[in-house]
Design a protein around this motif. Structure first.
Motif, PDB file in Angstrom:
ATOM      1  N   HIS A  33      -0.046   3.855  -2.332  1.00  0.00           N
ATOM      2  CA  HIS A  33       0.085   2.407  -2.539  1.00  0.00           C
ATOM      3  C   HIS A  33       0.177   2.055  -4.015  1.00  0.00           C
ATOM      4  CE1 HIS A  33      -4.159   3.422  -2.678  1.00  0.00           C
ATOM      5  NE2 HIS A  33      -4.394   2.316  -3.357  1.00  0.00           N
TER       6      HIS A  33
ATOM      7  N   ALA B  66       3.764   0.932   1.087  1.00  0.00           N
ATOM      8  CA  ALA B  66       2.450   1.530   1.355  1.00  0.00           C
ATOM      9  C   ALA B  66       1.346   0.526   1.059  1.00  0.00           C
ATOM     10  CB  ALA B  66       2.269   2.796   0.527  1.00  0.00           C
ATOM     11  N   ARG B  67       1.529  -0.285   0.038  1.00  0.00           N
ATOM     12  CA  ARG B  67       0.506  -1.294  -0.290  1.00  0.00           C
ATOM     13  C   ARG B  67       0.430  -2.353   0.801  1.00  0.00           C
ATOM     14  NH1 ARG B  67      -2.275  -1.494  -4.818  1.00  0.00           N
ATOM     15  NH2 ARG B  67      -3.299  -3.410  -5.458  1.00  0.00           N
ATOM     16  N   ARG B  68       1.575  -2.706   1.382  1.00  0.00           N
ATOM     17  CA  ARG B  68       1.554  -3.674   2.478  1.00  0.00           C
ATOM     18  C   ARG B  68       0.935  -3.075   3.737  1.00  0.00           C
ATOM     19  NH1 ARG B  68       6.629  -5.013   0.271  1.00  0.00           N
ATOM     20  NH2 ARG B  68       7.662  -3.746   1.853  1.00  0.00           N
TER      21      ARG B  68
ATOM     22  N   LEU C 219      -1.497  -1.072   3.741  1.00  0.00           N
ATOM     23  CA  LEU C 219      -2.939  -1.083   3.487  1.00  0.00           C
ATOM     24  C   LEU C 219      -3.549  -2.465   3.677  1.00  0.00           C
ATOM     25  CD1 LEU C 219      -5.389   0.565   2.400  1.00  0.00           C
ATOM     26  CD2 LEU C 219      -4.616  -0.041   0.086  1.00  0.00           C
TER      27      LEU C 219
ATOM     28  N   VAL D   4      -3.843   4.727   0.751  1.00  0.00           N
ATOM     29  CA  VAL D   4      -2.843   5.307   1.641  1.00  0.00           C
ATOM     30  C   VAL D   4      -2.485   6.688   1.104  1.00  0.00           C
ATOM     31  CG1 VAL D   4      -0.510   5.127   2.580  1.00  0.00           C
ATOM     32  CG2 VAL D   4      -1.898   3.065   2.307  1.00  0.00           C
TER      33      VAL D   4
ATOM     34  N   ARG E   5      -2.233  -7.106  -3.260  1.00  0.00           N
ATOM     35  CA  ARG E   5      -1.409  -6.944  -4.446  1.00  0.00           C
ATOM     36  C   ARG E   5      -1.179  -8.291  -5.101  1.00  0.00           C
ATOM     37  NH1 ARG E   5       4.833  -6.168  -2.463  1.00  0.00           N
ATOM     38  NH2 ARG E   5       4.785  -7.626  -0.761  1.00  0.00           N
TER      39      ARG E   5
END
Length: 436
Positions: A108, A114-116, A118, A131, A305
């Motif tokens: 992420h 990947a951040r989304r 999470l 992640v 984020r």
């Protein structure tokens, strides 16, 4: 553009929390079947691996269940006058072809998708997470049976992988641990995960996985919910920010000349501070403090984020017909001096016309108002200017879109749940990732 919720991974939230969370594993076959387009995939790995600025510490290679020394897949590069270690893609490829599993930690940090992925987890548990991507060649085990110190939510993305998961022990030993199959006995789950399958493994639960028919890629969302001791530390830390706790005591040890009298004075001072702390804690409002702890948890690094540029862009795009509303940022509205009222938000102190302060109080319930009506009694252009000014520091937000992250006194986001005109929270989409 795919949107994911926590329920997409675990099913009914109440059932999961009552029957599985922190108790026993959960397998959900086909939970995300047909909905994987937005997740990090094999086709992105070459681009991620080629990122020359990524520290080698993000990457790990294992063979036969044992870690490969990083020197086997890194190289020394010159960056100006300094030397640094960088990942060598060619060496990683060779290790993978010879049976190595490649693990990418904190994906992420690199890929927005990947951040989304999470975000639903960090929002649910109000804590940070990670992640991790695992890619394993065909007919190879990834790791020997082991347990992790965090809860793991596995999403199979490409290929298949066979998992064995044993019962969650009543007493969980240490942060991490390895096992032999003989000492574990029969697993409670033995299954081959296919793309779209989801598996929940509580912390301390022994498990092992192996790719069989072809290359396998799965994502592990690691979450370590905050324990009561963590939450209480946050609560106490917030309480002692008060000016009454900012003194500088001298904790005499009896050897510096003050002797017993100095120690007695220090002990008396400490007693007063403990009593003050006890009193402040006794008068805390539990509901409000629980909400604050949840908000703080969602603001931590690794949870959500920042969309500050998008937020400010939306502020600049406001017109006299735009709708605005109060944001989630805490605002202290003081008393009027007859013409202006002092307010404080995110470390900013300013004085606003009384009419603006009244509007802020009226908007506390969340209802929107047009920017031209925000400042009653002035022309629309001046009212728009006042609304924009307060929106820039996070007091107001554009009501046409969902909540933007509001910066705190240090410029960090106060809210991890956000939308921008061209983005949706908790989604995974290839369009803003590397290599597109």
């Amino acid at each position: 553009m795919e949107t994911y919720s926590f329920e997409d991974f675990v099913g009914d939230r109440d059932v999961f929390l009552a029957e599985h969370f922190n108790k026993k594993p959960l397998l959900r076959k086909g939970a995300l079947a047909g909905r994987l387009d937005g997740l990090p995939s094999v086709r992105q790995l070459d681009d991620v691996l080629a990122l020359e600025t990524t520290p080698p510490s993000y990457l790990r290679v294992t063979k036969g269940g044992k870690g490969v020394p990083s020197g086997a897949y890194t190289r020394t590069v010159a960056r100006g006058a300094a030397l640094a270690e960088a990942v060598s893609p060619e060496k990683v490829y060779e290790l993978f072809r010879s049976g190595g599993t490649v693990t990418w930690n904190s994906l992420h940090h690199v890929l927005p998708s990947a951040r989304r992925l999470l975000a639903p987890f960090t929002d649910t548990f109000a804590c940070e997470g990670e992640v991790v991507l695992f890619v394993t060649p065909a007919r190879n085990d990834g790791f020997a049976p082991h347990h992790d110190s965090i809860d793991v939510y596995v999403v199979q993305v490409d290929g298949t992988k066979t998992w064995r998961v044993w019962a969650t022990p009543e007493i969980r030993r240490g942060d991490e641990g390895s096992y032999t199959p003989e000492e574990l006995g029969e697993p409670v789950i033995e299954v081959t995960l296919a793309p779209g399958d989801v598996l929940y493994v509580p912390h301390g639960t022994p498990h092992a996985a192996a790719a069989k028919s072809g290359l396998s890629l799965h994502l592990s969302v690691g979450i370590e919910p905050r324990r009561w001791r963590d939450l209480l530390k946050d609560t106490v830390a917030a309480v002692v920010e008060d000016e009454e706790f900012h003194g500088f005591p001298y904790l005499a040890d009896g050897e510096g000349g003050a002797g017993g009298a100095g120690e007695a004075a220090a002990a008396a001072g400490l007693s007063r501070q403990i009593e003050l702390l006890r009193d402040r804690l006794a008068h805390l409002e539990p509901v409000a403090e629980a909400k604050r702890l949840a908000r703080v948890g969602r603001e931590r690094s690794g949870a959500g984020r920042t969309r500050e540029f998008a937020r400010l862009h939306a502020v600049d795009a406001l017109t006299t017909d735009s709708l605005v509303r109060r944001s989630a940022a805490p605002v202290e509205i003081g008393d009027s001096d007859g013409t202006k009222t002092g307010i404080r938000v995110g470390g900013h102190r300013l004085a606003v016309p009384d009419a603006v302060a009244r509007s802020l109080r009226e908007l506390d319930g969340g209802r929107p108002v047009t920017t031209s009506e925000f400042f009653p009694g002035v022309d629309p252009a001046r009212s728009l200017s006042a609304a924009r000014g307060l929106a820039r520091i996070g007091v107001l937000e554009a009501a046409e879109h969902a909540v933007f992250p509001v910066p705190d006194a240090n410029g960090e986001p106060r809210n991890s749940r956000q939308k921008t005109p061209d983005s949706t929270p908790h989604t995974a989409n290839h369009t803003d990732d590397q290599g597109k």
